[in-house]
Design an enzyme around this catalytic site. Structure first.
Site, PDB file in Angstrom:
ATOM      1  N   PHE A   1       0.737  -1.192  -0.022  1.00 47.02           N
ATOM      2  CA  PHE A   1      -0.080  -0.034   0.126  1.00 47.02           C
ATOM      3  C   PHE A   1       0.848   1.153   0.022  1.00 47.02           C
ATOM      4  CE2 PHE A   1       0.912  -0.556   4.602  1.00 47.02           C
ATOM      5  CZ  PHE A   1       0.967   0.590   5.215  1.00 47.02           C
TER       6      PHE A   1
ATOM      7  N   CYS B   1      10.101   1.672   4.309  1.00 46.17           N
ATOM      8  CA  CYS B   1      11.169   0.864   4.946  1.00 46.17           C
ATOM      9  C   CYS B   1      12.431   1.997   5.142  1.00 46.17           C
ATOM     10  CB  CYS B   1      11.621  -0.100   3.952  1.00 46.17           C
ATOM     11  SG  CYS B   1      12.154   0.092   2.258  1.00 46.17           S
TER      12      CYS B   1
END
Length: 268
Positions: free
Chosen positions: A82, A214
């Protein structure tokens, strides 16, 4: 087709970024940044035919010639997260298509619209029917792609538990699998660091894309108490200056988190 697709992505960039912002929550500037990174992959795919020609080596051994020949796998699929609804799919299908494969994209059920829009642009660019498909769903759709014998390879970006499941399930079926699981990045700040620059970098990492990536750098290790205190002081000043609001408004630093669950995760 790839070059026309690139020009269409640039033509409709504002519309794609609005879709990303409305569904994910990231600010328009962040959405434009991810789309531009994705377009870079399309540019690379435009040159793929030259890279796919293979090579020929004369007299690799006494009386022996060698050559390489690149061939497509067939039907391949991508399962995308997403947090980058435009960029991560654009890592996958432009190269897969340029290499002669048919591609099935399963976007996150939380951010499906950018994938549909880009599929429409591929169609407008002239991609032959049936070479690119978008399917929607959650775990049931993923399981179907893992089990389908027609799907020869899977590419995934997302959480580590799901990455492990897809890797194990796909390889047991004899498929090629690329599974990129959740990352956790750290920063080390040494005593001789430029602390103003370090603080700006950490603020950008933590709040860009609402921290849902990330590269969020949720842990900074400071060497020395003086380094830590000085860095925290600078971080606090910059954090208070952030402009936060609806991602669809321009000039903001951070928009909304995608849902209440993610908000709770960040708060924890």
């Amino acid at each position: 087709v790839m070059y026309r697709f690139k020009t269409l992505l640039e033509r409709d960039a504002d519309e794609i970024c609005a879709l990303v912002s409305e569904e994910h929550g990231k600010v328009l500037e962040d959405a434009m940044g991810e789309l531009k990174r994705g377009i870079e992959n399309v540019e690379y795919a435009c040159g793929a035919p030259e890279l796919l020609k293979g090579e020929y080596s004369h007299n690799a051994g006494p009386g022996i010639d060698t050559w390489s020949n690149h061939q497509p796998l067939g039907v391949v699929a991508g399962i995308t997260p997403f947090n980058f609804p435009a960029m991560v799919p654009l890592w996958m299908y432009p190269m897969a298509l340029a290499c002669g494969n048919a591609f099935i994209l399963k976007p996150s059920e939380q951010t499906p619209s950018a994938a549909v829009k880009m599929a429409e642009l591929l169609d407008e660019a002239g991609l032959p029917k049936g070479l690119f498909s978008v399917i929607h769903g959650d775990r049931e759709a993923v399981d179907a792609l893992i089990e389908a014998p027609e799907v020869r390879a899977l590419s995934f970006v997302g959480s580590t538990p799901v990455a492990r499941k897809i890797y194990e399930g796909g390889t047991q079926q004899g498929k090629r699998v690329q599974a990129l699981g959740g990352a956790k990045n750290h920063a080390v700040v040494l005593p001789d660091a430029d602390l103003d620059n370090a603080a700006s970098t950490l603020i950008g990492a933590a709040f860009g894309s609402a921290g849902e990536r990330c590269m969020a750098i949720s842990v900074a290790v400071c060497v020395g108490d003086a380094t830590a205190d000085a860095l925290v002081e600078r971080l606090a000043v910059q954090a208070r200056e952030l402009k936060i609001g609806p991602g669809t408004e321009k000039g903001l630093d951070m928009g909304a988190l995608i849902n209440e669950g993610q908000r709770g995760k960040v708060a924890d």
